[in-house]
Scaffold this motif. Structure first.
Motif, PDB file in Angstrom:
ATOM      1  N   ARG A  34     -37.651 129.425  43.004  1.00  0.00           N
ATOM      2  CA  ARG A  34     -37.929 129.975  44.330  1.00  0.00           C
ATOM      3  C   ARG A  34     -38.354 128.934  45.356  1.00  0.00           C
ATOM      4  O   ARG A  34     -38.436 129.239  46.536  1.00  0.00           O
ATOM      5  CB  ARG A  34     -39.006 131.061  44.202  1.00  0.00           C
ATOM      6  CG  ARG A  34     -38.530 132.227  43.336  1.00  0.00           C
ATOM      7  CD  ARG A  34     -39.667 133.153  42.958  1.00  0.00           C
ATOM      8  NE  ARG A  34     -39.179 134.312  42.228  1.00  0.00           N
ATOM      9  CZ  ARG A  34     -39.005 134.354  40.913  1.00  0.00           C
ATOM     10  NH1 ARG A  34     -39.294 133.297  40.185  1.00  0.00           N
ATOM     11  NH2 ARG A  34     -38.546 135.448  40.328  1.00  0.00           N
ATOM     12  N   PHE A  35     -38.691 127.738  44.893  1.00  0.00           N
ATOM     13  CA  PHE A  35     -39.171 126.697  45.791  1.00  0.00           C
ATOM     14  C   PHE A  35     -38.341 125.419  45.616  1.00  0.00           C
ATOM     15  O   PHE A  35     -37.891 125.110  44.510  1.00  0.00           O
ATOM     16  CB  PHE A  35     -40.640 126.360  45.500  1.00  0.00           C
ATOM     17  CG  PHE A  35     -41.617 127.401  45.959  1.00  0.00           C
ATOM     18  CD1 PHE A  35     -42.386 127.195  47.091  1.00  0.00           C
ATOM     19  CD2 PHE A  35     -41.776 128.585  45.251  1.00  0.00           C
ATOM     20  CE1 PHE A  35     -43.297 128.147  47.514  1.00  0.00           C
ATOM     21  CE2 PHE A  35     -42.684 129.552  45.666  1.00  0.00           C
ATOM     22  CZ  PHE A  35     -43.443 129.324  46.803  1.00  0.00           C
ATOM     23  N   ARG A  87     -34.895 138.332  51.775  1.00  0.00           N
ATOM     24  CA  ARG A  87     -35.774 138.403  52.938  1.00  0.00           C
ATOM     25  C   ARG A  87     -35.243 139.409  53.963  1.00  0.00           C
ATOM     26  O   ARG A  87     -34.849 139.033  55.066  1.00  0.00           O
ATOM     27  CB  ARG A  87     -35.895 137.033  53.588  1.00  0.00           C
ATOM     28  CG  ARG A  87     -36.526 135.954  52.721  1.00  0.00           C
ATOM     29  CD  ARG A  87     -37.993 136.237  52.451  1.00  0.00           C
ATOM     30  NE  ARG A  87     -38.679 135.066  51.955  1.00  0.00           N
ATOM     31  CZ  ARG A  87     -39.223 134.128  52.729  1.00  0.00           C
ATOM     32  NH1 ARG A  87     -39.166 134.224  54.026  1.00  0.00           N
ATOM     33  NH2 ARG A  87     -39.844 133.097  52.186  1.00  0.00           N
ATOM     34  N   ILE A 125     -40.015 136.897  47.917  1.00  0.00           N
ATOM     35  CA  ILE A 125     -40.034 135.646  48.672  1.00  0.00           C
ATOM     36  C   ILE A 125     -38.742 134.851  48.505  1.00  0.00           C
ATOM     37  O   ILE A 125     -38.536 133.858  49.204  1.00  0.00           O
ATOM     38  CB  ILE A 125     -41.229 134.754  48.295  1.00  0.00           C
ATOM     39  CG1 ILE A 125     -41.139 134.321  46.823  1.00  0.00           C
ATOM     40  CG2 ILE A 125     -42.544 135.445  48.606  1.00  0.00           C
ATOM     41  CD1 ILE A 125     -42.184 133.295  46.431  1.00  0.00           C
ATOM     42  N   GLU A 126     -37.864 135.258  47.593  1.00  0.00           N
ATOM     43  CA  GLU A 126     -36.594 134.558  47.438  1.00  0.00           C
ATOM     44  C   GLU A 126     -35.802 134.662  48.745  1.00  0.00           C
ATOM     45  O   GLU A 126     -35.775 135.716  49.397  1.00  0.00           O
ATOM     46  CB  GLU A 126     -35.798 135.153  46.288  1.00  0.00           C
ATOM     47  CG  GLU A 126     -36.441 134.923  44.932  1.00  0.00           C
ATOM     48  CD  GLU A 126     -35.627 135.472  43.790  1.00  0.00           C
ATOM     49  OE1 GLU A 126     -36.194 135.673  42.700  1.00  0.00           O
ATOM     50  OE2 GLU A 126     -34.409 135.696  43.979  1.00  0.00           O
ATOM     51  N   TRP A 168     -36.021 123.270  54.168  1.00  0.00           N
ATOM     52  CA  TRP A 168     -37.019 124.325  54.359  1.00  0.00           C
ATOM     53  C   TRP A 168     -36.487 125.449  55.243  1.00  0.00           C
ATOM     54  O   TRP A 168     -36.770 126.621  55.040  1.00  0.00           O
ATOM     55  CB  TRP A 168     -38.267 123.714  54.961  1.00  0.00           C
ATOM     56  CG  TRP A 168     -39.502 124.563  54.902  1.00  0.00           C
ATOM     57  CD1 TRP A 168     -39.681 125.711  54.185  1.00  0.00           C
ATOM     58  CD2 TRP A 168     -40.733 124.315  55.578  1.00  0.00           C
ATOM     59  NE1 TRP A 168     -40.954 126.195  54.371  1.00  0.00           N
ATOM     60  CE2 TRP A 168     -41.625 125.361  55.220  1.00  0.00           C
ATOM     61  CE3 TRP A 168     -41.178 123.322  56.432  1.00  0.00           C
ATOM     62  CZ2 TRP A 168     -42.924 125.424  55.715  1.00  0.00           C
ATOM     63  CZ3 TRP A 168     -42.476 123.376  56.911  1.00  0.00           C
ATOM     64  CH2 TRP A 168     -43.348 124.418  56.556  1.00  0.00           C
ATOM     65  N   LYS A 210     -36.541 128.441  52.666  1.00  0.00           N
ATOM     66  CA  LYS A 210     -37.721 129.238  53.034  1.00  0.00           C
ATOM     67  C   LYS A 210     -39.004 128.798  52.342  1.00  0.00           C
ATOM     68  O   LYS A 210     -40.078 128.896  52.904  1.00  0.00           O
ATOM     69  CB  LYS A 210     -37.513 130.736  52.762  1.00  0.00           C
ATOM     70  CG  LYS A 210     -36.265 131.330  53.373  1.00  0.00           C
ATOM     71  CD  LYS A 210     -36.294 131.277  54.884  1.00  0.00           C
ATOM     72  CE  LYS A 210     -35.056 131.931  55.470  1.00  0.00           C
ATOM     73  NZ  LYS A 210     -35.002 131.815  56.933  1.00  0.00           N
ATOM     74  N   ASN A 211     -38.905 128.317  51.098  1.00  0.00           N
ATOM     75  CA  ASN A 211     -40.103 128.007  50.307  1.00  0.00           C
ATOM     76  C   ASN A 211     -40.000 126.587  49.762  1.00  0.00           C
ATOM     77  O   ASN A 211     -39.019 126.252  49.077  1.00  0.00           O
ATOM     78  CB  ASN A 211     -40.256 128.971  49.126  1.00  0.00           C
ATOM     79  CG  ASN A 211     -40.071 130.423  49.525  1.00  0.00           C
ATOM     80  OD1 ASN A 211     -40.633 130.873  50.514  1.00  0.00           O
ATOM     81  ND2 ASN A 211     -39.274 131.148  48.758  1.00  0.00           N
ATOM     82  N   HIS A 215     -41.934 131.216  56.492  1.00  0.00           N
ATOM     83  CA  HIS A 215     -41.649 130.049  55.656  1.00  0.00           C
ATOM     84  C   HIS A 215     -42.937 129.658  54.921  1.00  0.00           C
ATOM     85  O   HIS A 215     -44.012 129.630  55.513  1.00  0.00           O
ATOM     86  CB  HIS A 215     -41.155 128.885  56.512  1.00  0.00           C
ATOM     87  CG  HIS A 215     -39.860 129.168  57.210  1.00  0.00           C
ATOM     88  ND1 HIS A 215     -38.651 128.668  56.795  1.00  0.00           N
ATOM     89  CD2 HIS A 215     -39.595 129.936  58.302  1.00  0.00           C
ATOM     90  CE1 HIS A 215     -37.687 129.100  57.600  1.00  0.00           C
ATOM     91  NE2 HIS A 215     -38.242 129.868  58.525  1.00  0.00           N
ATOM     92  N   ILE A 216     -42.808 129.350  53.645  1.00  0.00           N
ATOM     93  CA  ILE A 216     -43.966 129.047  52.794  1.00  0.00           C
ATOM     94  C   ILE A 216     -43.917 127.582  52.384  1.00  0.00           C
ATOM     95  O   ILE A 216     -42.861 127.070  51.984  1.00  0.00           O
ATOM     96  CB  ILE A 216     -43.976 129.941  51.541  1.00  0.00           C
ATOM     97  CG1 ILE A 216     -44.021 131.424  51.944  1.00  0.00           C
ATOM     98  CG2 ILE A 216     -45.169 129.604  50.640  1.00  0.00           C
ATOM     99  CD1 ILE A 216     -43.874 132.381  50.767  1.00  0.00           C
TER     100      ILE A 216
END
Length: 849
Positions: free
Chosen positions: A743-744, A696, A691-692, A584, A588-589, A721-722
């Motif tokens: 992306r996640f 950022r 959001i990638e 994470w 980030k996601n 962070h998502i």
């Protein structure tokens, strides 16, 4: 859409068989449907009301869900007709095979040429006569569709071009245009058939919308002109007052759909609004000049160059839905008193008003559902009283709504107080509500959840569990309500066996019970509402567009929070938590996925604080996606202002990023519950790129769709962070998986029966060791079988440990365990193996023996 639940032709035939057995009238009355006007299912030489058949068929296919109510779905061309035809049935309109209503640019050009020629109708070319015929037929079909959306044949009337006949025109002459108008039948005499939902086709294009009153200049008959002028002042008095909640609700719908013009008169060339806003138009309509002019409406215009690509049935269906409240309230028998400002001193106490309304309701529901003006006025007085109480009046975003039923009288009538920033429907979200028991003797003041979104999303058993799980989570955030006399559980008794009533009970977060004859005084009620709405405000901090402080203050430093703190009471291994946090930090996601009951939300909260290193709620924001959640809520869009207009407002994620950008040395966490419930491309828009992790920075800053020219471009800071939560037992997962995958990073949250903390927790709650061992062994065997059933189920359907995590001390472990097995696990097994009941029964016997 709820009609998507219908996939079985046999269920449709079962509904048709019941229709044949009961007859049309009894069948429609039983399920609360009005007779069809536009579309019919035709089979074996018989015609059936298509919408009623489709809605009842859902209940035949899904008995635990029950039939759809008439207000839960549209009965038009793009819904019922399409669904029934997909299932192999023939749907007809006025006895002929149905086809979409179409008005072409070519037809409008032929009408324009005919008018320009000045010829008598009987001298027009064959092509021009054919164009008149096609347009007239499509308008007839569109008018029937509006009737289908608004109500029964007894309540509304559809009128077509006055005096027009396909063979002779209007007494041998051409009509200046072709039109339909739908109006309330009771308004035919007193209001000269006004107001109307209408459409007008001419060489200029197609004009449609809501006509408050047809302008007198559009009539040649002097008697009709005078009737319209006489009726207009009374009609306009019944329109909402500028700035009223009714006007605000209508304005929101108009803004959401877009393209509406506010005009003094119809039958004009396409052009802009004569009034900038709905409130300006309403002020004119209520003015002396407006009443004297006796015309005005809210219109859209489709030009000839645009009409070939227009979905006219969708456009007119939308108009009917938007303007239905006006069509229902502006009636010849209505009074305008409810538009006047009512103060607290003008009304009796809340208790006496509610008792009066329920007395009228008790008398009315002995007969068929129908609008009773005395009853409606009584309920509106209760609504006005609640609005006047200081606890409600000071909260500008609270909207009060009530319901006595849709199509049939409600078993459990309600009055809801909803924060419009979070929800405007009792079908979804969280809200405060008065629920009245079926016998009308008890009243509960509850903090509650919408149940329909769960019923539409899950099986009946899963929905019940989700409601209870979510209520338990929210209950932990409003413990202070106990000090005000509220009970923090869902053990209410509405005295009804109805599915909705039972789910109302399951979804209750906190409640206060009153006997009807001993309702609190206004002062006591205001104190209770202040406590309840304050708790509601705190719950919504993470769910709605609550402004984040944008001052430059440094966030408060609290005690450190790391992996050890996160693992305390968590039924997960250290290796998994360390791996998630490590990924994470750079990805980030992330998304936590798992079946209901594995504690995804609980784990997410622990992970969020562990990632930021301290338990600081100000650096964690949470929302819950749902089907109506949009870009305007999440990123940026137009929202109402206190002055009655609209302005661009930043959404919750935009503001969160703005705050995080000011403290880039600190991590911020944005939590998205039910991430796969929303339309991700609609919600994220251009943020799906931003959001990638590699984008950022300000190098990727982008100008947003609603940004002003002087505003800086937007980017997602590197310290945001998502984390999302996703239900693997949700069949809609694959529809959003591709949008998320790049992306996640995805992590599976497993059932925690074997984790040592599970046994420690149960032991602390008074569950003996042998009972804990029994739960572990039997649920382990059951989950292994569920995972092995790759055809129907699979690992994503394994049953989570939260079914066996009691909140209170267990005094009799055997009774407690038997109740869990019987009331929670057994219904779930029947849902899982609905086509193999012997398998479900066999496994239930194994786990309870």
């Amino acid at each position: 859409m709820s009609l998507s639940l219908l996939s079985s032709p046999e269920a449709v035939r079962s509904a048709m068989a019941e229709y044949d057995e009961l007859g049309q009238d009894e069948f429609l009355a039983k399920y609360g449907y009005r007779p069809a006007r536009a579309y019919f299912l035709e089979e074996g030489g018989r015609r059936y009301d298509s919408k009623a058949i489709a809605g009842v068929a859902v209940g035949k296919q899904h008995p635990q869900r029950g039939p759809l109510r008439s207000d839960e779905f549209s009965g038009g061309f793009n819904t019922v007709r399409e669904k029934l035809q997909q299932l192999g049935f023939n749907v007809v309109s006025d006895g002929a095979p149905s086809a979409p209503a179409v008005i072409s640019a070519s037809d409008l050009q032929l009408l324009s040429q005919a008018r320009a020629s000045g010829a008598r109708y009987t001298d027009l070319t064959d092509d021009q006569i054919a164009a008149y015929s096609r347009v007239d037929s499509s308008l007839r079909q569109l008018g029937d569709l509006v009737l289908e959306e608004l109500g029964s044949v007894d309540e509304y009337t559809r009128a077509l071009t006055a005096g027009f006949h396909l063979q002779s025109g209007v007494r041998g002459s051409q009509p200046k245009d072709l039109w339909f108008g739908v109006y309330a039948s009771e308004n035919r005499s007193a209001f000269a058939g006004n107001p109307q939902i209408f459409a007008i086709a001419s060489g200029r294009g197609l004009e449609y919308g809501f006509g408050a009153c047809t302008h007198p200049s559009d009539f040649s008959n002097q008697e009709i002109k005078q009737r319209v002028r006489t009726a207009a002042p009374r009609i306009f008095e019944l329109l909402p007052q500028p700035g009223s909640p009714e006007a605000h609700a209508l304005d929101e719908k108009l803004q959401q759909t877009g393209g509406w013009k506010f005009r003094r008169k119809a039958r004009l060339d396409a052009g802009g609004s004569e009034f900038a806003t709905l409130d300006e138009w309403l002020r004119f309509m209520h003015s002396t000049q407006g009443k004297r002019e006796a015309g005005g409406g809210i219109y859209r215009f489709i030009l000839p160059a645009e009409i070939d690509g227009a979905d006219l049935e969708k456009e007119l269906t939308e108009a009917a839905r938007i303007f239905r409240p006006l069509m229902e309230s502006v009636r010849a028998g209505s009074r305008s008193t409810l538009n006047q400002a009512i103060t607290l001193e003008d009304l009796p106490s809340f208790g006496s008003l509610l008792r009066d309304a329920l007395d009228k309701f008790a008398a009315a529901r002995t007969g068929p559902m129908g609008r009773s003006q005395p009853l409606w006025d009584a309920m509106d007085r209760v609504k006005q009283k609640l609005r006047s109480l200081p606890a409600v009046a000071k909260r500008e975003h609270i909207r009060v709504k009530w319901s006595l039923g849709q199509g049939v009288w409600a078993k459990v009538p309600w009055i809801a107080l909803m924060d419009e920033r979070h929800t405007t429907s009792t079908q979804s979200g969280t809200y405060a509500v008065f629920l009245v028991s079926e016998n009308l003797q008890r009243v509960y003041l509850n903090l509650a959840q919408g149940v329909t979104e769960y019923l539409n999303r899950y099986t009946a058993t899963q929905a019940a569990q989700e409601l209870e799980d979510r209520a338990a989570e929210l209950r932990s955030e409003v413990g202070e309500l106990a000090e005000s006399g509220f009970t923090l559980d869902n053990k209410t008794d509405l005295g009804s066996d109805g599915t909705l009533a039972k789910n109302y009970e399951r979804g209750t977060i906190a409640h206060r019970k009153f006997e009807l004859e001993h309702l609190p005084s206004d002062a006591e009620l205001n104190e209770l509402l202040e406590a309840l709405l304050s708790a509601y405000d705190r719950i919504l901090l993470g769910l709605i567009r609550t402004p984040i402080s944008l001052d430059d203050a440094t966030p408060t430093v609290t005690d450190p929070y790391g992996i050890d703190e996160a693992l305390d009471g968590l039924f997960a291994g250290r290796d998994l938590i360390e791996k998630i946090l490590s990924v994470w930090a750079t990805k980030k996601n992330i998304v936590l996925q798992g079946a209901p009951g594995v504690g995804k939300t609980f784990v997410a909260r622990r992970l969020a604080f562990a990632l930021i290193g301290s338990k600081e709620p100000a650096r964690v924001e949470a929302v819950q996606f749902h089907q109506s959640y949009g870009y305007e809520d999440f990123v940026q869009g137009y929202r109402p202002t206190d002055a009655g207009g609209f302005a661009v407002r930043n959404g919750v994620f935009y503001r969160f990023c703005e705050e995080a950008a000011k403290h880039q040395e600190r991590r911020y966490v944005f939590v998205i519950d039910e991430i796969n419930r929303g339309n991700l491309s609609k919600i994220f828009g251009e943020l799906m790129l931003l959001i990638e992790p590699e984008k950022r920075s300000s190098d990727w800053a982008t100008r947003l769709a609603y940004s002003k020219a002087d505003e800086p471009p937007f980017y997602v800071p590197d310290n945001v962070h998502i984390i999302g939560m996703m239900n693997t037992a949700d069949r809609s997962l694959s529809m959003v998986d591709y949008a998320l995958r790049r992306r996640f990073a995805f992590f599976d949250i497993e059932p925690g029966f074997e984790h040592p903390a599970f046994a420690t927790y149960l032991s602390a709650k008074g569950v003996p060791g042998d009972v804990i061992d029994r739960i572990r062994s039997r649920m382990g065997e059951l989950n292994a079988a569920i995972a092995a059933d790759k055809v129907n189920l699979g690992p994503g359907f394994r049953i989570g440990h939260s079914f066996f995590v009691p909140n209170e001390q267990v005094t009799d472990a055997e009774v407690w365990l038997a109740r869990v097995f019987e009331t929670e696990i057994q219904p779930l097994l029947k849902e899982y193996w609905f086509d193999d009941p012997a398998q479900a029964d066999s496994w239930y016997e194994q786990i309870v023996q």
